[in-house]
Write a protein that holds these residues in place. Structure first.
Motif, short mmCIF file in Angstrom:
data_model
loop_
_atom_site.label_atom_id
_atom_site.label_comp_id
_atom_site.label_asym_id
_atom_site.label_seq_id
_atom_site.Cartn_x
_atom_site.Cartn_y
_atom_site.Cartn_z
N PHE A 71 1.33 11.03 4.25
CA PHE A 71 2.07 9.83 3.88
C PHE A 71 3.34 9.71 4.71
CE2 PHE A 71 5.82 8.29 1.68
CZ PHE A 71 5.49 6.96 1.51
N ARG A 72 4.09 10.80 4.79
CA ARG A 72 5.38 10.79 5.50
C ARG A 72 5.19 10.38 6.96
NH1 ARG A 72 9.50 9.31 4.55
NH2 ARG A 72 9.16 10.17 2.53
N GLU A 73 4.15 10.93 7.62
CA GLU A 73 3.89 10.58 9.02
C GLU A 73 3.55 9.10 9.17
OE1 GLU A 73 0.82 13.33 10.16
OE2 GLU A 73 2.23 15.00 10.37
N ARG A 74 2.67 8.60 8.30
CA ARG A 74 2.29 7.18 8.38
C ARG A 74 3.45 6.27 8.05
NH1 ARG A 74 -1.01 6.28 4.46
NH2 ARG A 74 -1.22 8.39 3.72
N PHE A 75 4.24 6.62 7.05
CA PHE A 75 5.37 5.78 6.65
C PHE A 75 6.44 5.75 7.74
CE2 PHE A 75 9.38 4.90 4.38
CZ PHE A 75 9.03 3.69 3.80
N VAL A 94 7.45 1.18 13.94
CA VAL A 94 6.74 0.02 14.48
C VAL A 94 7.35 -1.26 13.96
CG1 VAL A 94 4.52 -1.20 14.43
CG2 VAL A 94 4.59 1.25 14.91
N PHE A 95 7.70 -1.30 12.69
CA PHE A 95 8.31 -2.50 12.11
C PHE A 95 9.63 -2.82 12.81
CE2 PHE A 95 11.01 -4.66 8.98
CZ PHE A 95 10.20 -5.76 8.69
N ASP A 101 0.83 -1.20 0.00
CA ASP A 101 0.00 0.00 0.00
C ASP A 101 0.87 1.26 0.00
OD1 ASP A 101 -2.57 1.36 0.12
OD2 ASP A 101 -2.01 1.89 2.18
N PHE A 102 1.94 1.25 0.79
CA PHE A 102 2.86 2.39 0.78
C PHE A 102 3.47 2.57 -0.61
CE2 PHE A 102 3.44 2.02 5.55
CZ PHE A 102 2.80 3.20 5.82
#
Length: 118
Positions: free
Chosen positions: A102-106, A112-113, A53-54
């Motif tokens: 996008f940048r914040e979520r990525f 988290v990963f 999705d990213f």
């Protein structure tokens, strides 16, 4: 011209993000080969979906930014079209918001990963 430069920089950052996604995908493949339990399989599948999705979002943003960057360059070549550049500013606000989201979520997903990687 500041917007033109900003788009170039954002596109370069997203190219780096693609490299990060490839590295994470390689790591997931190694992890899946080592551990084949349900928890690991679930983690790998969820991560791969998120990364896909990213990647889709990156491709869309890069494409739109590239088009907008080219339009800005065209507007600046011709003074008459410079007035149209103001209309392009509205499109920029939308692209900028999408990029920041996008940048914040990525960045959060990378963190988290790294924290939850088994």
């Amino acid at each position: 011209m500041k917007l033109h430069l900003r788009y170039r920089l954002w596109i370069a950052e997203m190219n780096e993000d693609i490299t990060v996604l490839r590295i994470f995908d390689d790591h997931l493949a190694e992890l899946a080969a080592k551990k084949q339990d349900a928890e690991t399989t679930g983690f790998v599948n969820k991560s791969k979906e998120q990364f896909a999705d990213f990647r889709r979002q990156i491709d869309e943003l890069k494409h739109e930014m590239h088009l907008h960057k080219m339009n800005i360059a065209a507007f600046m070549r011709d003074e008459e079209n410079a007035r149209q550049a103001n209309a392009a500013d509205e499109e920029h606000v939308s692209l900028q918001k999408r990029y920041i989201d996008f940048r914040e979520r990525f960045d959060k997903a990378k963190q988290v990963f790294a924290e939850t990687e088994q």
